[in-house]
Design an enzyme around this catalytic site. Structure first.
Site, PDB file in Angstrom:
ATOM      1  N   SER A  76      29.316 -40.699  22.380  1.00 38.04           N
ATOM      2  CA  SER A  76      30.205 -41.153  23.452  1.00 38.04           C
ATOM      3  C   SER A  76      29.490 -42.119  24.395  1.00 38.04           C
ATOM      4  O   SER A  76      28.264 -42.104  24.523  1.00 38.04           O
ATOM      5  CB  SER A  76      30.715 -39.960  24.261  1.00 38.04           C
TER       6      SER A  76
HETATM    7  N1  SAH Z   1      29.663 -34.960  21.681  1.00 35.46           N
HETATM    8  C1  SAH Z   1      29.331 -35.958  20.696  1.00 35.46           C
HETATM    9  C2  SAH Z   1      30.488 -36.881  20.423  1.00 35.46           C
HETATM   10  C3  SAH Z   1      30.693 -37.008  18.968  1.00 35.46           C
HETATM   11  S1  SAH Z   1      32.205 -37.706  18.433  1.00 35.46           S
HETATM   12  C4  SAH Z   1      28.061 -36.701  21.088  1.00 35.46           C
HETATM   13  O1  SAH Z   1      27.570 -36.503  22.197  1.00 35.46           O
HETATM   14  O2  SAH Z   1      27.531 -37.455  20.268  1.00 35.46           O
HETATM   15  C5  SAH Z   1      33.175 -36.257  18.145  1.00 35.46           C
HETATM   16  C6  SAH Z   1      32.689 -35.297  17.097  1.00 35.46           C
HETATM   17  O3  SAH Z   1      33.718 -34.320  16.943  1.00 35.46           O
HETATM   18  C7  SAH Z   1      32.461 -35.877  15.703  1.00 35.46           C
HETATM   19  O4  SAH Z   1      31.148 -35.605  15.299  1.00 35.46           O
HETATM   20  C8  SAH Z   1      33.469 -35.158  14.838  1.00 35.46           C
HETATM   21  O5  SAH Z   1      32.999 -34.874  13.523  1.00 35.46           O
HETATM   22  C9  SAH Z   1      33.690 -33.890  15.608  1.00 35.46           C
HETATM   23  N2  SAH Z   1      34.933 -33.179  15.325  1.00 35.46           N
HETATM   24  C10 SAH Z   1      36.179 -33.682  15.119  1.00 35.46           C
HETATM   25  N3  SAH Z   1      37.048 -32.693  14.856  1.00 35.46           N
HETATM   26  C11 SAH Z   1      36.335 -31.523  14.909  1.00 35.46           C
HETATM   27  C12 SAH Z   1      36.656 -30.151  14.710  1.00 35.46           C
HETATM   28  N4  SAH Z   1      37.900 -29.738  14.409  1.00 35.46           N
HETATM   29  N5  SAH Z   1      35.668 -29.243  14.826  1.00 35.46           N
HETATM   30  C13 SAH Z   1      34.395 -29.612  15.120  1.00 35.46           C
HETATM   31  N6  SAH Z   1      34.027 -30.891  15.303  1.00 35.46           N
HETATM   32  C14 SAH Z   1      34.988 -31.839  15.207  1.00 35.46           C
END
Ligand code: SAH
Length: 227
Positions: A76
């Site tokens: 993010s």
């Molecule tokens: N908090 C992260 C942001 C990553 S983007 C950071 O600091 O880098 C969002 C993430 O949510 C992705 O890695 C994606 O695979 C995950 N995601 C999406 N749907 C999900 C679900 N149902 N359960 C767990 N993770 C999920």
């Protein structure tokens, strides 16, 4: 602040575009763009964001933008991480925080420097494997992670007095809401891929939750199942 890592280990401190100077500049940008919580800014000033992304992108690690982390996902934007973190902590320090969407692990690591216990769930195994390696290298001991569909939350560890979602669904899944303690705070993006709003829900301790909208955001979608 529990001060798990006031400074990163020497080998992760970086140089040039990944140096302390670059992190200081990012901290200044966060402050100038309305982030008010000095603890959140301090943590982001110290945490090496370049450690959470591919080497090929290191030169951009301290730009205030989201960056690709593979598998169609992103780390993010720093401002969004800061805003969500301060929104989660604004009414007092939660003891146990659940994050849905570990991704690179950066948001979880920011939280781990501030709150006593962090639990994070990721559905893509390879991303979780990399994030765990980063947590180990940073010596984070108050953070636990799980490979699962985050729509289910983490029932064995519930309730949580803070929940943060970093992927956007149409609504907050009911199983996740069920794992929020009665006086807990939840911060999550909700909406369609083209139109998402950051929302905050705050429990009154008696079963009612006040809903606030905190502004427009852009997150990857919350998907079902594991990858
Ligand atoms: N908090 C992260 C942001 C990553 S983007 C950071 O600091 O880098 C969002 C993430 O949510 C992705 O890695 C994606 O695979 C995950 N995601 C999406 N749907 C999900 C679900 N149902 N359960 C767990 N993770 C999920």
């Amino acid at each position: 602040m529990n001060g798990v890592y006031p400074l990163p280990p020497a080998q992760l401190r970086g140089a040039g575009l990944t140096s302390q100077r670059a992190r200081d500049q990012l901290a200044a940008v966060l402050r100038e763009s309305g982030i008010a919580d000095p603890h959140v800014i301090d943590v982001m000033r110290n945490l090496p964001r370049h450690h959470f992304i591919d080497q090929a992108l290191h030169a951009r690690a301290y730009e205030n933008t989201a960056l690709p982390i593979g598998h169609g996902q992103t780390i993010s934007q720093p401002w969004v991480v800061a805003r969500m973190t301060e929104a989660l902590l604004e009414f007092g320090m939660p003891q146990r925080v659940l994050e849905i969407g570990t991704g690179s692990g950066y948001q979880a690591a920011v939280l781990a420097a501030l709150v006593p216990e962090v639990f994070t769930v990721e559905r893509i195994e390879e991303l979780l494997r990399q994030a765990r390696r980063r947590f180990r290298q940073l010596g984070l001991v108050n953070l636990r992670s799980r490979h699962d569909d985050g729509k289910l939350g983490w029932p064995d560890q519930a309730p949580f007095d803070g929940i943060i979602m970093t992927a956007a669904g149409d609504t907050v899944p009911s199983r996740i809401l069920d794992q929020l303690s009665p006086a807990g705070v939840l911060v999550a993006p909700v909406g369609s891929p083209s139109r998402q709003t950051l929302i905050r829900m705050r429990g009154d301790g008696h079963g009612d939750f006040a809903l606030e909208e905190l502004g427009a955001v852009s997150f990857v979608p919350l998907l079902g199942g594991i990858g």
